[in-house]
Design a protein around this motif. Structure first.
Motif, PDB file in Angstrom:
ATOM      1  N   ILE A  55       0.820  -1.066   0.061  1.00  0.00           N
ATOM      2  CA  ILE A  55       0.127  -0.008   0.007  1.00  0.00           C
ATOM      3  C   ILE A  55       0.939   1.303   0.108  1.00  0.00           C
ATOM      4  N   ASP A  56       0.481   2.410  -0.509  1.00  0.00           N
ATOM      5  CA  ASP A  56       0.986   3.736  -0.302  1.00  0.00           C
ATOM      6  C   ASP A  56       0.396   4.222   1.111  1.00  0.00           C
ATOM      7  N   SER A  57       1.226   3.979   2.015  1.00  0.00           N
ATOM      8  CA  SER A  57       0.854   4.385   3.352  1.00  0.00           C
ATOM      9  C   SER A  57       0.850   5.977   3.677  1.00  0.00           C
ATOM     10  N   ASN A  58       1.327   6.799   2.554  1.00  0.00           N
ATOM     11  CA  ASN A  58       1.241   8.202   2.718  1.00  0.00           C
ATOM     12  C   ASN A  58      -0.116   8.898   2.082  1.00  0.00           C
ATOM     13  N   GLN A  59      -0.853   7.658   1.433  1.00  0.00           N
ATOM     14  CA  GLN A  59      -1.967   8.246   0.819  1.00  0.00           C
ATOM     15  C   GLN A  59      -3.119   8.646   1.796  1.00  0.00           C
ATOM     16  N   ASP A  98      -5.826   1.030  -2.700  1.00  0.00           N
ATOM     17  CA  ASP A  98      -5.135   0.125  -2.206  1.00  0.00           C
ATOM     18  C   ASP A  98      -4.700   0.640  -0.701  1.00  0.00           C
ATOM     19  N   ASP A  99      -5.467   0.862   0.215  1.00  0.00           N
ATOM     20  CA  ASP A  99      -5.005   1.282   1.538  1.00  0.00           C
ATOM     21  C   ASP A  99      -5.370   0.190   2.589  1.00  0.00           C
ATOM     22  N   LEU A 100      -4.869   0.489   3.828  1.00  0.00           N
ATOM     23  CA  LEU A 100      -4.867  -0.580   4.813  1.00  0.00           C
ATOM     24  C   LEU A 100      -6.075  -1.263   5.084  1.00  0.00           C
ATOM     25  N   GLY A 101      -7.096  -0.503   5.095  1.00  0.00           N
ATOM     26  CA  GLY A 101      -8.531  -1.027   5.203  1.00  0.00           C
ATOM     27  C   GLY A 101      -8.969  -2.139   4.147  1.00  0.00           C
ATOM     28  N   ASN A 102      -8.706  -1.784   2.800  1.00  0.00           N
ATOM     29  CA  ASN A 102      -9.195  -2.498   1.664  1.00  0.00           C
ATOM     30  C   ASN A 102      -8.278  -3.972   1.693  1.00  0.00           C
ATOM     31  N   ALA A 103      -7.059  -3.562   2.203  1.00  0.00           N
ATOM     32  CA  ALA A 103      -6.007  -4.981   1.985  1.00  0.00           C
ATOM     33  C   ALA A 103      -6.575  -5.705   3.189  1.00  0.00           C
ATOM     34  N   ILE A 104      -7.013  -5.401   4.267  1.00  0.00           N
ATOM     35  CA  ILE A 104      -7.248  -6.204   5.223  1.00  0.00           C
ATOM     36  C   ILE A 104      -8.790  -6.875   4.865  1.00  0.00           C
TER      37      ILE A 104
END
Length: 386
Positions: free
Chosen positions: A216-220, A363-369
């Motif tokens: 993911i791009d954690s800065n997005q 593609d953020d943290l929540g969608n990945a999980i």
């Protein structure tokens, strides 16, 4: 940097009979009947292991932004037609503010159904420095947390971070192997370029842990879809808060924390606040440790056991009979509000699903999980009911 999530459950009732030395003359004396083991509700256990080194502010912001969305995804899962309990644990690692002796790791919250506690602890996180030992934090989460035993439970670790996955003195393969022995599956989320994450062994960690690898791009900044139903749902949130009756030594404090986590969610975004309100309509959002309405659902005799001084001031002069009437009224009010939220939430999700098809999925943290939870649930025999 790592994020882990765990979730598990137990459904078993067993009877064993030992009939050694049984005789017709004295069967009662020689027959041993063991009491059945109390069946436990199926659990989904998720441990989130988050890198809080200095480059991970964006990751923490995404976690804050997606907590209630992840909870709501978990509530769509059913096992044998029933909603499992949801337990979430939280670890931070890679923070130089933590001790070297602990491998720069801290358990922030154990596996817990207290979702407001998880929110509180998540919003308290800050970043600093960076020595990120993935193997060590996976090992700690595996050994320290109270994982359920039965295979029907879903037990997941999500570790999020960046830099090499094999840092530190604990071999990540050994740590993951120990997790798998306990039916705990390890998923990795690399904050950065996909290929770089592969080169730095994050995919290898997921493959070894029979989990999923994401980058993911954690800065997005997390993108939200505003819907026509958000305002009405948040109005319901205000109403549902009035149905909670605090009790116990920490009741007042817990009720205040509930309101604080509303504010925290609202500070992130209106959509995040709406997601939290939707969570309150679900069976998994329960507060029987401090809310009398939830407590009475589990124990019909609870009112007679509570000390008057542990109730709100306005209820201390009420008789038990009067309290029962009040609790019954609040229970009915809450059920009606939860039903209203549920109907609005369904329309809201349909709207979001339609709008999401028009744009590329983020593609953020929540969608990945969320993506991996739903996929893994189907493999484990869970159904998804929206």
């Amino acid at each position: 940097m790592k994020t882990s999530i765990f979730i598990s459950a137990l459904l078993a009732t067993t009877f064993s009979f030992a009939n050694s030395n049984y005789t017709n003359s004295n069967p009662r004396k020689n027959t041993k009947i063991e009491k059945p083991i109390t069946a436990e509700k199926t659990k989904i256990q998720v441990a989130l292991l988050l890198d809080t080194s200095s480059s991970m502010d964006g990751l923490i912001d995404q976690a804050k932004s997606r907590l209630w969305n992840i909870v709501n995804t978990l509530t769509t899962l059913k096992y044998d037609g029933k909603t499992p309990d949801i337990e979430i644990a939280l670890y931070e690692y890679g923070n130089d503010g933590l001790s070297k002796q602990s491998n720069y790791i801290r358990q922030i919250a154990p596996l817990s159904t207290d979702l407001d506690l998880i929110s509180e602890k998540l919003f308290s996180l800050s970043t600093n420095g960076g020595n990120e030992y993935c193997g060590a934090v996976i090992q700690d989460a595996t050994k320290q947390l109270k994982w359920a035993r039965d295979n029907n439970n879903m037990k997941l670790i999500y570790i999020a971070g960046n830099e090499e996955f094999n840092q530190g003195g604990i071999n990540y393969k050994e740590a993951i192997s120990n997790a798998l022995k306990n039916d705990i599956y390890v998923n990795t989320i690399y904050c950065g370029d996909k290929t770089q994450g592969i080169n730095e062994l994050w995919k290898d960690g997921a493959d070894y842990g029979k989990g999923k690898y994401f980058n993911i791009d954690s800065n997005q900044t997390v993108r939200y879809i505003v819907t026509p139903y958000d305002v009405e749902i948040t109005k319901c949130n205000v109403k549902i808060n009035k149905t909670y009756i605090s009790y116990g030594s920490k009741g007042s404090e817990k009720k205040m924390n509930q309101e604080m986590q509303d504010k925290n969610a609202q500070k992130v975004s209106a959509s995040n606040y709406t997601e939290r309100a939707v969570s309150k309509s679900k069976a998994v959002y329960k507060n029987d440790s401090w809310d009398l309405v939830d407590k009475v659902k589990d124990d019909a005799t609870a009112i007679s056991k509570i000390k008057k001084e542990e109730l709100p001031v306005e209820l201390r002069n009420k008789s038990n009979a009067e309290l029962k009437v009040i609790v019954a009224q609040k229970t009915k009010e809450r059920e009606n509000i939860q039903k209203e939220i549920g109907e609005l939430a369904k329309k809201r999700q349909e709207y979001i699903d339609t709008e999401a098809k028009k744009t590329k999925k983020q593609d953020d943290l929540g969608n990945a999980i969320n993506t991996s939870i739903v996929a893994f649930a189907k493999v484990k025999g869970y159904t998804v009911e929206k």
